[in-house]
Design a protein around this motif. Structure first.
Motif, PDB file in Angstrom:
ATOM      1  N   THR A   1      -4.158   2.680 -12.899  1.00  0.00           N
ATOM      2  CA  THR A   1      -4.869   3.180 -14.087  1.00  0.00           C
ATOM      3  C   THR A   1      -3.901   3.481 -15.224  1.00  0.00           C
ATOM      4  O   THR A   1      -4.139   3.128 -16.382  1.00  0.00           O
ATOM      5  CB  THR A   1      -5.653   4.445 -13.721  1.00  0.00           C
ATOM      6  OG1 THR A   1      -6.513   4.156 -12.622  1.00  0.00           O
ATOM      7  CG2 THR A   1      -6.479   4.928 -14.890  1.00  0.00           C
TER       8      THR A   1
ATOM      9  N   LYS B   1      -1.544   4.617  -5.463  1.00  0.00           N
ATOM     10  CA  LYS B   1      -1.548   3.264  -6.037  1.00  0.00           C
ATOM     11  C   LYS B   1      -2.644   3.112  -7.099  1.00  0.00           C
ATOM     12  O   LYS B   1      -2.430   2.495  -8.142  1.00  0.00           O
ATOM     13  CB  LYS B   1      -1.751   2.244  -4.906  1.00  0.00           C
ATOM     14  CG  LYS B   1      -1.731   0.810  -5.366  1.00  0.00           C
ATOM     15  CD  LYS B   1      -1.910  -0.133  -4.181  1.00  0.00           C
ATOM     16  CE  LYS B   1      -2.037  -1.571  -4.627  1.00  0.00           C
ATOM     17  NZ  LYS B   1      -2.215  -2.493  -3.479  1.00  0.00           N
ATOM     18  N   GLY B   2      -3.818   3.711  -6.846  1.00  0.00           N
ATOM     19  CA  GLY B   2      -4.913   3.618  -7.813  1.00  0.00           C
ATOM     20  C   GLY B   2      -4.579   4.323  -9.121  1.00  0.00           C
ATOM     21  O   GLY B   2      -4.872   3.824 -10.214  1.00  0.00           O
TER      22      GLY B   2
ATOM     23  N   ASP C   1       0.841  -1.196   0.000  1.00  0.00           N
ATOM     24  CA  ASP C   1       0.000   0.000   0.000  1.00  0.00           C
ATOM     25  C   ASP C   1       0.875   1.244   0.000  1.00  0.00           C
ATOM     26  O   ASP C   1       1.819   1.353   0.802  1.00  0.00           O
ATOM     27  CB  ASP C   1      -0.904   0.008   1.241  1.00  0.00           C
ATOM     28  CG  ASP C   1      -1.959  -1.089   1.166  1.00  0.00           C
ATOM     29  OD1 ASP C   1      -2.403  -1.393   0.036  1.00  0.00           O
ATOM     30  OD2 ASP C   1      -2.302  -1.654   2.230  1.00  0.00           O
TER      31      ASP C   1
END
Length: 304
Positions: A119, A114-115, A110
C-alpha cells in the motif's frame, strides 16, 4: 468427364472485392474521427515547421522549406537540451529498473507487513506530478526543508538542491525515481508471480545458488515484462514536463532545460512557432527512434 464439366459449370464465381461487414461499417466513423483528431495536428505541425512564423506577426508567415530543421541541427542549445534529456531519462529509468527489480524480488516472498508495504509503495504513483513536485520543492528548501535538517544531524552542510547548477538534474532524477519505481516493481512483481515454481525447485535441488537462479532463470523469463516496463517508462520520462517546470523552471540558467522544455520555451516565450513546430517533429522522431531500437533489441534478445 461429364461430372467434372458439370462441377465446373456449377462453380460460383466469388467477387474480387468483398462487401464491407457490419462490424467494419459500425467502426468506420470512430476510426475516421480518431484519425482526424490524431493526424490533423501532426500534419499541421509539419506544415508550420516549414514556415518562418512568429506568433506576434502571423500575417508575415513565409515558406522557408527545411531551414528551421537546418538551424536546429546547427544550434548548440538543441544538443545541450538533448544531452540533458538523455542524462535525466537514462539515469532515472535505469535506477527505477534496478530498484524496481529489488522490490519485486522482495515482494515475491511472504513476510509480515507485506500488505502494508504494498500500500505504501503505491502512494507516490497516486500523487499528481505537480503535487509531488511542490512537496519535494519544500523538502529541498535550503532553510526550511527536512532533507537539509536531517543532514545536519550527520554534520553535513545543507545543499542548494535545485538551485545548484550541478545538483538540479540529480535532484529531479531523485523525484522521478521516487514516484515511478513502484510502477516498475508492480510490473516485474506480476511477472515473477506468473513464473512456474518447479523450475526454481529443480534448480535448488541441483545446487544452484540464488545469484545463479536470478541470472539464468529469472532474468531470461522476465525479459518480456522488463521490455514493456522499460518502454513505457522511457516514453514517459522523455516527455516529462510538469515536475521539471514546477521545481526548477528549467533553471538555474539552463541546467535542467530538457528538450521538452526547450520546445515549450521556443514556442511560448520566444513565440517562434515555426521553429518550435520543427523542434516538436524532431523530438517526436527521436522518441520513435529510441523506442524502435529498444523493441528491436528486445526481439533479438528474446529470439536468442
Amino acid at each position: 468427364m461429364k461430372g467434372s464439366q458439370l462441377q465446373t459449370r456449377g462453380t460460383v464465381m466469388k467477387p474480387l472485392i468483398k462487401p464491407p461487414s457490419l462490424q467494419g461499417m459500425l467502426m468506420l466513423p470512430t476510426v475516421v474521427v480518431l484519425g482526424v483528431i490524431s493526424m490533423l495536428p501532426f500534419f499541421y505541425n509539419i506544415w508550420i515547421g516549414l514556415h518562418d512564423y512568429y506568433l506576434l506577426y502571423p500575417q508575415d508567415m513565409t515558406f522557408i522549406g527545411l531551414k528551421n530543421y537546418l538551424n536546429i541541427i546547427l544550434d548548440p542549445s538543441f544538443w545541450s537540451a538533448l544531452g540533458r534529456t538523455v542524462y535525466f531519462s537514462g539515469i532515472g529509468v535505469s535506477l527505477e529498473l534496478a530498484l524496481g527489480m529489488g522490490i519485486a524480488l522482495l515482494l515475491s516472498r511472504d513476510f509480515p507487513g507485506k500488505g502494508v508495504m504494498l500500500t505504501l509503495l503505491l502512494m507516490p504513483m497516486v500523487l499528481t506530478p505537480i503535487a509531488a513536485a511542490y512537496m519535494w520543492r519544500i523538502m529541498y528548501s535550503p532553510s526550511l526543508g527536512i532533507i537539509n535538517y536531517l543532514l545536519s544531524f550527520l554534520h553535513i552542510r545543507g545543499l542548494e538542491w535545485t538551485a545548484d547548477y550541478n545538483l538540479a538534474i540529480p535532484s529531479l532524477i531523485l523525484v522521478d525515481v521516487w514516484q515511478w519505481t513502484p510502477f516498475m516493481a508492480l510490473i516485474l512483481s506480476a511477472g515473477l508471480m506468473s513464473m512456474p515454481t518447479e523450475l526454481f525447485e529443480a534448480a535448488v535441488v541441483d545446487g544452484a545458488t540464488s545469484w545463479q537462479c536470478f541470472r539464468h532463470l529469472i532474468l531470461p523469463l522476465l525479459k518480456g515484462q522488463i521490455m514493456v516496463a522499460l518502454l513505457i517508462r522511457l516514453i514517459d520520462s522523455l516527455r516529462t514536463f510538469d515536475i521539471i517546470y514546477a521545481m526548477t523552471g528549467a533553471g538555474p540558467g539552463h541546467a535542467s532545460e530538457t528538450l521538452n522544455l526547450y520546445v515549450y520555451f521556443t514556442a511560448f516565450r520566444d513565440l517562434d512557432m515555426g521553429r518550435a513546430s520543427a523542434l516538436g517533429i524532431v523530438f517526436l522522431f527521436i522518441v520513435i527512434a529510441v523506442c524502435t531500437l529498444l523493441v528491436s533489441w528486445s526481439r533479438i534478445e528474446l529470439t536468442d
